[in-house]
Design a protein around this motif. Structure first.
Motif, mmCIF file in Angstrom:
data_model
loop_
_atom_site.group_PDB
_atom_site.id
_atom_site.type_symbol
_atom_site.label_atom_id
_atom_site.label_comp_id
_atom_site.label_asym_id
_atom_site.label_seq_id
_atom_site.Cartn_x
_atom_site.Cartn_y
_atom_site.Cartn_z
ATOM 1 N N LEU A 1 -2.388 -7.533 -17.780
ATOM 2 C CA LEU A 1 -1.743 -6.452 -18.517
ATOM 3 C C LEU A 1 -2.729 -5.321 -18.796
ATOM 4 O O LEU A 1 -2.383 -4.136 -18.686
ATOM 5 C CB LEU A 1 -1.170 -7.005 -19.823
ATOM 6 N N ARG A 2 -3.968 -5.682 -19.137
ATOM 7 C CA ARG A 2 -4.989 -4.666 -19.396
ATOM 8 C C ARG A 2 -5.308 -3.879 -18.128
ATOM 9 O O ARG A 2 -5.429 -2.642 -18.168
ATOM 10 C CB ARG A 2 -6.242 -5.343 -19.941
ATOM 11 N N GLU A 3 -5.416 -4.570 -17.000
ATOM 12 C CA GLU A 3 -5.704 -3.879 -15.744
ATOM 13 C C GLU A 3 -4.531 -3.008 -15.307
ATOM 14 O O GLU A 3 -4.725 -1.962 -14.682
ATOM 15 C CB GLU A 3 -6.055 -4.895 -14.650
ATOM 16 N N GLN A 4 -3.301 -3.451 -15.614
ATOM 17 C CA GLN A 4 -2.139 -2.618 -15.314
ATOM 18 C C GLN A 4 -2.199 -1.315 -16.097
ATOM 19 O O GLN A 4 -1.904 -0.231 -15.553
ATOM 20 C CB GLN A 4 -0.849 -3.369 -15.653
ATOM 21 N N ALA A 5 -2.560 -1.387 -17.350
ATOM 22 C CA ALA A 5 -2.683 -0.181 -18.161
ATOM 23 C C ALA A 5 -3.783 0.735 -17.632
ATOM 24 O O ALA A 5 -3.620 1.957 -17.570
ATOM 25 C CB ALA A 5 -2.955 -0.556 -19.620
ATOM 26 N N GLY B 1 -2.597 2.309 -14.364
ATOM 27 C CA GLY B 1 -1.610 3.343 -14.652
ATOM 28 C C GLY B 1 -2.249 4.614 -15.171
ATOM 29 O O GLY B 1 -1.853 5.726 -14.784
ATOM 30 N N SER B 2 -3.244 4.484 -16.028
ATOM 31 C CA SER B 2 -3.933 5.669 -16.552
ATOM 32 C C SER B 2 -4.657 6.420 -15.448
ATOM 33 O O SER B 2 -4.594 7.655 -15.361
ATOM 34 C CB SER B 2 -4.919 5.253 -17.648
ATOM 35 N N LEU B 3 -5.348 5.682 -14.581
ATOM 36 C CA LEU B 3 -6.050 6.325 -13.475
ATOM 37 C C LEU B 3 -5.077 7.000 -12.510
ATOM 38 O O LEU B 3 -5.326 8.117 -12.031
ATOM 39 C CB LEU B 3 -6.901 5.294 -12.731
ATOM 40 N N GLY B 4 -3.950 6.317 -12.213
ATOM 41 C CA GLY B 4 -2.961 6.908 -11.312
ATOM 42 C C GLY B 4 -2.332 8.162 -11.882
ATOM 43 O O GLY B 4 -2.165 9.175 -11.188
ATOM 44 N N LEU B 5 -1.983 8.132 -13.167
ATOM 45 C CA LEU B 5 -1.413 9.316 -13.802
ATOM 46 C C LEU B 5 -2.416 10.461 -13.839
ATOM 47 O O LEU B 5 -2.054 11.622 -13.597
ATOM 48 C CB LEU B 5 -0.957 8.976 -15.221
ATOM 49 N N ASP C 1 8.063 6.549 -13.503
ATOM 50 C CA ASP C 1 7.727 5.158 -13.221
ATOM 51 C C ASP C 1 6.312 4.829 -13.694
ATOM 52 O O ASP C 1 6.081 3.797 -14.359
ATOM 53 C CB ASP C 1 7.871 4.903 -11.719
ATOM 54 N N GLU C 2 5.354 5.693 -13.375
ATOM 55 C CA GLU C 2 3.971 5.450 -13.777
ATOM 56 C C GLU C 2 3.823 5.509 -15.304
ATOM 57 O O GLU C 2 3.115 4.689 -15.901
ATOM 58 C CB GLU C 2 3.045 6.479 -13.123
ATOM 59 N N PHE C 3 4.489 6.485 -15.928
ATOM 60 C CA PHE C 3 4.376 6.635 -17.379
ATOM 61 C C PHE C 3 4.964 5.424 -18.094
ATOM 62 O O PHE C 3 4.347 4.859 -19.009
ATOM 63 C CB PHE C 3 5.087 7.912 -17.817
ATOM 64 N N VAL C 4 6.167 5.023 -17.693
ATOM 65 C CA VAL C 4 6.823 3.892 -18.356
ATOM 66 C C VAL C 4 6.009 2.616 -18.166
ATOM 67 O O VAL C 4 5.811 1.840 -19.113
ATOM 68 C CB VAL C 4 8.258 3.733 -17.817
ATOM 69 N N ALA C 5 5.519 2.390 -16.940
ATOM 70 C CA ALA C 5 4.732 1.177 -16.687
ATOM 71 C C ALA C 5 3.438 1.166 -17.501
ATOM 72 O O ALA C 5 3.049 0.130 -18.058
ATOM 73 C CB ALA C 5 4.420 1.063 -15.195
#
Length: 458
Positions: free
Chosen positions: A240-244, A247-251, A180-184
């Protein structure tokens, strides 16, 4: 003195060896940490992220320790139904009894006439006793000579199987979360270019609209609408930029890597399964590993008589061959429960009700899994149908953009119409990418619901 010197040498040697081992381990640890945090030569794929997460997950590690503990409990239960041999040694220092109530050692008393009376004395004996005791359950709590799978053993095995299934569920939960995190994250990065192009086109639209307003071709309301659209597009780009970044920080945190908002990930998403899984593949696994039934069987067998083989051997040595003796005893003991105010019967009924309650919860869990699979299938069907429609819309929009660009090169197309056509194409492409990413997440949810019975992402 010599022994003391040797002891000191060994201690110093042990300290030196410990320091050497510590000096060896520290570089290895630092190298492992450096290898974990060093920049990778290639971007991480979804399979790379899952492999790292499965090795770093604390929940998965705890589940593995639970399974190991349950395995040792199985071995302990198996050992309890096998013969038990114990030994004992005793050295009797003195024997006798006191003449008074509180005296421990009393060597006698003196009468008023001066006569010493010592009818009971305590004397040194120096007797050694050695013994061995064997106890073997012939029939006890459902165990027959320890050769069958007794309820106590079956209960521990069922617990181990349930914990192993829990490990599998935990593993699938980790895989789903990483997927989920990777795809998002990758989807947000891939759509960033479309969002930036949309902002650029809307800025051009605002400029052209303002120029046409000055020429009297547009109204102030047209300029206002163009600015609102540009502002909304800028907001979408920021989100969209903040989502990316999130996601990077969470992964990075999930994978145990150093937190980075620019984690190196591949921009390729996995392909959906082809063909999709069948219902039989998803619902093939059943959560039937429970130990309540074995608890009930164990308590029921405790209502029955128990039969034991009891044997012992004792050697008594008084340091005199004529007074030494050996005693051997062998017996079959039967323990019959007669009356305990209904305690054991109530315990058995309690375990039976617990077993039935667990069966009901098992059926409820199966119903929940069936319902989740049903709703997921329904959503995937709807999204797939929408993807097919969007693919047609994208193809048509691409054709319209190519036509308008050709007309623009010939000078027969208005700039705002060309921008409008390209914005329509970008909107369809962005929607298509978002729905495709959501469908991949739903396929990962199907794998999680199946508990690993169906594998899309190994």
């Amino acid at each position: 003195m010599t022994k003391s010197i040797l002891h000191q040498d060994r201690s110093s040697n042990n300290v030196a060896a410990g320091l050497a081992a510590l000096l060896f381990i520290l570089p290895c640890t630092s190298e492992a940490q450096y290898a974990l945090e060093a920049p990778r030569s290639h971007p991480l794929t979804l399979h790379d992220c899952i492999a790292i997460a499965l090795g770093e997950s604390p929940a998965l590690e705890a589940s593995r320790f639970d399974v190991f503990s349950a395995a040792q409990e199985v071995r302990a239960a198996q050992g309890k139904v096998l013969p038990l041999l114990t030994g004992s040694a005793e050295y009797e220092v003195f024997s006798g009894s006191p003449t008074s109530k509180f005296s421990v050692v009393n060597l006698g008393s003196v009468t008023p006439s001066g006569v010493v009376v010592s009818p009971k004395t305590v004397g040194w004996t120096g007797i050694e006793q050695y013994g061995a005791h064997l106890k073997y359950g012939l029939f006890n709590d459902g165990s027959i000579l320890g050769l069958n799978d007794a309820p106590a053993i079956a209960e521990k095995k069922a617990k181990k199987q349930a914990l192993a299934w829990t490990v599998n569920l935990t593993r699938e939960d980790v895989i789903y979360r990483i997927t989920d995190e990777f795809v998002a994250t990758v989807s947000a990065r891939n759509r960033m270019g479309l969002a930036e192009r949309r902002v650029a086109l809307l800025d051009q639209s605002v400029t052209i609209t303002q120029e046409q307003q000055k020429q009297g071709l547009k109204l102030p309301i047209d300029v206002k609408v163009a600015k609102e659209q540009s502002s909304a597009a800028q907001t979408l780009l920021t989100l969209l930029r903040e989502q990316a970044v999130a996601g990077s920080l969470g992964l990075s945190k999930t994978l145990g890597l150093s937190s980075s908002s620019k984690l190196s990930l591949t921009n390729t998403l996995p392909d959906p399964p082809d063909p999709p899984p069948t219902t039989g593949q998803l619902l093939g696994a059943c959560l039937n590993h429970h130990h309540a039934k074995q608890d009930y069987r164990l308590e029921r067998f405790r209502l029955y008589p128990s039969v034991f083989l009891d044997g012992s051997a004792t050697e008594i040595d008084e340091f005199d061959p004529s007074n030494s003796a050996s005693v051997f005893v062998g017996a079959i003991a039967i323990s019959v429960p007669i009356f305990d105010f209904g305690t054991q019967l109530a315990t058995t009924r309690s375990k039976l009700m617990k077993y039935k309650a667990e069966q009901a919860r098992l059926f409820s869990t199966a119903d929940d899994v069936n319902y989740e699979v049903l709703k997921t299938y329904q959503t995937i069907y709807t999204l797939t149908q929408h993807i097919l429609d969007l693919q047609g819309d994208v193809s048509k929009a691409e054709r319209d953009v190519q036509v308008i660009q050709a007309q623009q090169q010939q000078g027969i197309a208005e700039p705002l119409i060309a921008i409008e056509k390209e914005l329509h194409l970008i909107a369809k492409q962005d929607e298509l990418h978002g729905i495709e990413a959501r469908r991949l997440t739903l396929y990962a949810r199907l794998q999680k619901a199946a508990g690993g019975a169906w594998k899309w992402i190994p």
